[in-house]
Design a protein around this motif. Structure first.
Motif, PDB file in Angstrom:
ATOM      1  N   ARG A 183       0.820  -1.214   0.000  1.00 42.94           N
ATOM      2  CA  ARG A 183       0.000   0.000   0.000  1.00 42.94           C
ATOM      3  C   ARG A 183       0.856   1.267   0.000  1.00 42.94           C
ATOM      4  O   ARG A 183       0.372   2.362  -0.297  1.00 42.94           O
ATOM      5  N   TYR A 184       2.132   1.121   0.343  1.00 39.38           N
ATOM      6  CA  TYR A 184       3.034   2.272   0.380  1.00 39.38           C
ATOM      7  C   TYR A 184       4.001   2.289  -0.805  1.00 39.38           C
ATOM      8  O   TYR A 184       4.961   3.058  -0.799  1.00 39.38           O
ATOM      9  N   GLN A 185       3.757   1.435  -1.788  1.00 40.96           N
ATOM     10  CA  GLN A 185       4.657   1.337  -2.935  1.00 40.96           C
ATOM     11  C   GLN A 185       4.872   2.705  -3.575  1.00 40.96           C
ATOM     12  O   GLN A 185       3.922   3.469  -3.791  1.00 40.96           O
ATOM     13  N   GLY A 186       6.134   3.031  -3.841  1.00 42.13           N
ATOM     14  CA  GLY A 186       6.481   4.293  -4.469  1.00 42.13           C
ATOM     15  C   GLY A 186       6.568   5.463  -3.509  1.00 42.13           C
ATOM     16  O   GLY A 186       6.770   6.606  -3.938  1.00 42.13           O
ATOM     17  N   MET A 187       6.431   5.205  -2.205  1.00 43.14           N
ATOM     18  CA  MET A 187       6.453   6.277  -1.212  1.00 43.14           C
ATOM     19  C   MET A 187       7.689   6.212  -0.328  1.00 43.14           C
ATOM     20  O   MET A 187       7.704   6.719   0.785  1.00 43.14           O
ATOM     21  N   GLU A 188       8.752   5.555  -0.851  1.00 42.81           N
ATOM     22  CA  GLU A 188       9.962   5.395  -0.040  1.00 42.81           C
ATOM     23  C   GLU A 188      10.693   6.702   0.234  1.00 42.81           C
ATOM     24  O   GLU A 188      11.623   6.744   1.037  1.00 42.81           O
ATOM     25  N   GLY A 189      10.270   7.778  -0.399  1.00 47.78           N
ATOM     26  CA  GLY A 189      10.881   9.073  -0.131  1.00 47.78           C
ATOM     27  C   GLY A 189      10.201   9.829   1.001  1.00 47.78           C
ATOM     28  O   GLY A 189      10.659  10.906   1.409  1.00 47.78           O
ATOM     29  N   ASP A 190       9.118   9.292   1.529  1.00 52.05           N
ATOM     30  CA  ASP A 190       8.368   9.937   2.605  1.00 52.05           C
ATOM     31  C   ASP A 190       8.861   9.414   3.958  1.00 52.05           C
ATOM     32  O   ASP A 190       8.645   8.250   4.300  1.00 52.05           O
ATOM     33  N   ARG A 191       9.513  10.253   4.724  1.00 45.72           N
ATOM     34  CA  ARG A 191      10.116   9.798   5.983  1.00 45.72           C
ATOM     35  C   ARG A 191       9.072   9.357   7.002  1.00 45.72           C
ATOM     36  O   ARG A 191       9.358   8.510   7.858  1.00 45.72           O
ATOM     37  N   PHE A 192       7.873   9.899   6.913  1.00 46.72           N
ATOM     38  CA  PHE A 192       6.821   9.491   7.847  1.00 46.72           C
ATOM     39  C   PHE A 192       6.331   8.073   7.518  1.00 46.72           C
ATOM     40  O   PHE A 192       6.028   7.288   8.427  1.00 46.72           O
ATOM     41  N   ILE A 193       6.275   7.754   6.240  1.00 50.85           N
ATOM     42  CA  ILE A 193       5.909   6.405   5.818  1.00 50.85           C
ATOM     43  C   ILE A 193       6.996   5.418   6.245  1.00 50.85           C
ATOM     44  O   ILE A 193       6.701   4.319   6.748  1.00 50.85           O
ATOM     45  N   LEU A 194       8.250   5.793   6.049  1.00 55.52           N
ATOM     46  CA  LEU A 194       9.366   4.925   6.437  1.00 55.52           C
ATOM     47  C   LEU A 194       9.336   4.635   7.934  1.00 55.52           C
ATOM     48  O   LEU A 194       9.564   3.509   8.373  1.00 55.52           O
ATOM     49  N   ARG A 195       9.023   5.668   8.702  1.00 51.85           N
ATOM     50  CA  ARG A 195       8.945   5.504  10.160  1.00 51.85           C
ATOM     51  C   ARG A 195       7.788   4.574  10.536  1.00 51.85           C
ATOM     52  O   ARG A 195       7.924   3.716  11.406  1.00 51.85           O
ATOM     53  N   SER A 196       6.662   4.757   9.867  1.00 54.56           N
ATOM     54  CA  SER A 196       5.488   3.948  10.151  1.00 54.56           C
ATOM     55  C   SER A 196       5.734   2.476   9.849  1.00 54.56           C
ATOM     56  O   SER A 196       5.371   1.589  10.640  1.00 54.56           O
ATOM     57  N   VAL A 197       6.348   2.188   8.693  1.00 52.92           N
ATOM     58  CA  VAL A 197       6.650   0.815   8.304  1.00 52.92           C
ATOM     59  C   VAL A 197       7.594   0.177   9.321  1.00 52.92           C
ATOM     60  O   VAL A 197       7.372  -0.951   9.789  1.00 52.92           O
ATOM     61  N   THR A 198       8.638   0.903   9.678  1.00 52.99           N
ATOM     62  CA  THR A 198       9.633   0.383  10.625  1.00 52.99           C
ATOM     63  C   THR A 198       9.007   0.102  11.988  1.00 52.99           C
ATOM     64  O   THR A 198       9.251  -0.953  12.591  1.00 52.99           O
ATOM     65  N   ASP A 199       8.204   1.027  12.468  1.00 56.00           N
ATOM     66  CA  ASP A 199       7.579   0.847  13.783  1.00 56.00           C
ATOM     67  C   ASP A 199       6.617  -0.339  13.799  1.00 56.00           C
ATOM     68  O   ASP A 199       6.513  -1.047  14.805  1.00 56.00           O
ATOM     69  N   GLU A 200       5.922  -0.547  12.688  1.00 55.92           N
ATOM     70  CA  GLU A 200       5.000  -1.684  12.619  1.00 55.92           C
ATOM     71  C   GLU A 200       5.771  -3.006  12.714  1.00 55.92           C
ATOM     72  O   GLU A 200       5.359  -3.937  13.415  1.00 55.92           O
ATOM     73  N   VAL A 201       6.906  -3.068  12.020  1.00 57.55           N
ATOM     74  CA  VAL A 201       7.735  -4.275  12.070  1.00 57.55           C
ATOM     75  C   VAL A 201       8.317  -4.475  13.470  1.00 57.55           C
ATOM     76  O   VAL A 201       8.294  -5.594  14.012  1.00 57.55           O
ATOM     77  N   MET A 202       8.799  -3.401  14.080  1.00 57.58           N
ATOM     78  CA  MET A 202       9.388  -3.513  15.417  1.00 57.58           C
ATOM     79  C   MET A 202       8.347  -3.944  16.440  1.00 57.58           C
ATOM     80  O   MET A 202       8.651  -4.691  17.389  1.00 57.58           O
ATOM     81  N   TYR A 203       7.121  -3.512  16.272  1.00 54.88           N
ATOM     82  CA  TYR A 203       6.049  -3.908  17.181  1.00 54.88           C
ATOM     83  C   TYR A 203       5.813  -5.417  17.099  1.00 54.88           C
ATOM     84  O   TYR A 203       5.628  -6.089  18.126  1.00 54.88           O
ATOM     85  N   GLU A 204       5.836  -5.942  15.881  1.00 58.45           N
ATOM     86  CA  GLU A 204       5.639  -7.384  15.700  1.00 58.45           C
ATOM     87  C   GLU A 204       6.811  -8.161  16.305  1.00 58.45           C
ATOM     88  O   GLU A 204       6.616  -9.227  16.911  1.00 58.45           O
TER      89      GLU A 204
END
Length: 237
Positions: A183-204
């Motif tokens: 759902r975030y494809q092509g948004m790797e330049g958005d630091r807020f998206i990067l933070r969100s993805v990372t935090d979701e993985v760390m939570y798991e």
């Protein structure tokens, strides 16, 4: 071929000596690209995880392991190449970041498994630290590969700092269900998206490992511990 031989010798020896237990191994796909995002408790994490999987896992390692001169250096380089580790030059303005991302995307483009430690370094005290968004999230969004959270259990107890002889005990590995970030494809330049993805993985990872979570980077924690130790040590005049 070299990886297979090393997996049989090194991986087989680890499984025989330590008998690691595994949960959720069915969550690793039998084929196709996937990112294994793991907590990092010990140097041995990069050996125990591949040892319990049927597929090859490629991690990145600092280039110094591959460039040390002499016979010992050549043997070290051969060992790391044999266990599926890629050299990354950490010099330059942006350090290992860009090199790690390119390495990860290249591995996944071949339909293989790529292993990464979002914390960026080993935990100094067994707790789980904040994930760095520059590597994991960017590789995930650039490749489109699913992210599989992994928790290493008790590997830091096998050979604590200062101990030469490893302790024979059973470490564990818990593998979670794949996370889809398409759902975030092509948004790797958005630091807020990067933070969100990372935090979701760390939570798991936190749920799988049961570790206490610390919302600071492990590198900062190590620096604070080193400074505290320096302040406590007696000064020499």
């Amino acid at each position: 071929m070299i990886y297979g031989a090393m997996k049989f010798s090194v991986g087989g020896s680890l499984k025989l000596a330590f008998r690691p237990w595994v949960e959720g191994i069915e969550n690793v796909p039998a084929e196709g690209p996937a990112i294994l995002a793991s907590n990092h408790l010990s140097f041995s994490d990069s050996f125990f995880l591949p040892a319990v999987l049927d597929r090859k896992v490629t991690f990145i390692a600092k280039a110094e392991y591959f460039t040390t001169p002499g016979i010992k250096g050549k043997l070290t380089a051969a060992f790391f190449k044999g266990v599926g580790q890629l050299p990354v030059d950490r010099s330059g303005a942006r350090g290992a970041g860009e090199a790690a991302i390119k390495s990860g995307v290249d591995v996944l483009a071949k339909g293989e498994l790529f292993g990464i430690y979002p914390e960026g370094t080993r935990s100094p005290d067994g707790r789980l630290y904040r994930g760095k968004p520059g590597g994991l999230a960017r590789v995930a969004l650039a490749s489109g590969a699913p992210v599989i959270p992994v928790a290493m259990i008790d590997t830091e107890k096998i050979q604590p700092p200062g101990k030469v002889v490893p302790k024979l005990m059973r470490p564990g590995i818990r593998i979670g269900k794949p996370l889809d970030f398409s759902r975030y494809q092509g948004m790797e330049g958005d630091r807020f998206i990067l933070r969100s993805v990372t935090d979701e993985v760390m939570y798991e990872i936190m749920k799988l490992s049961g570790q206490e979570y610390v919302d600071v980077y492990a590198t900062a924690a190590k620096r604070q511990l080193a400074e505290a130790a320096k302040e406590k040590s007696p000064s020499v005049e």
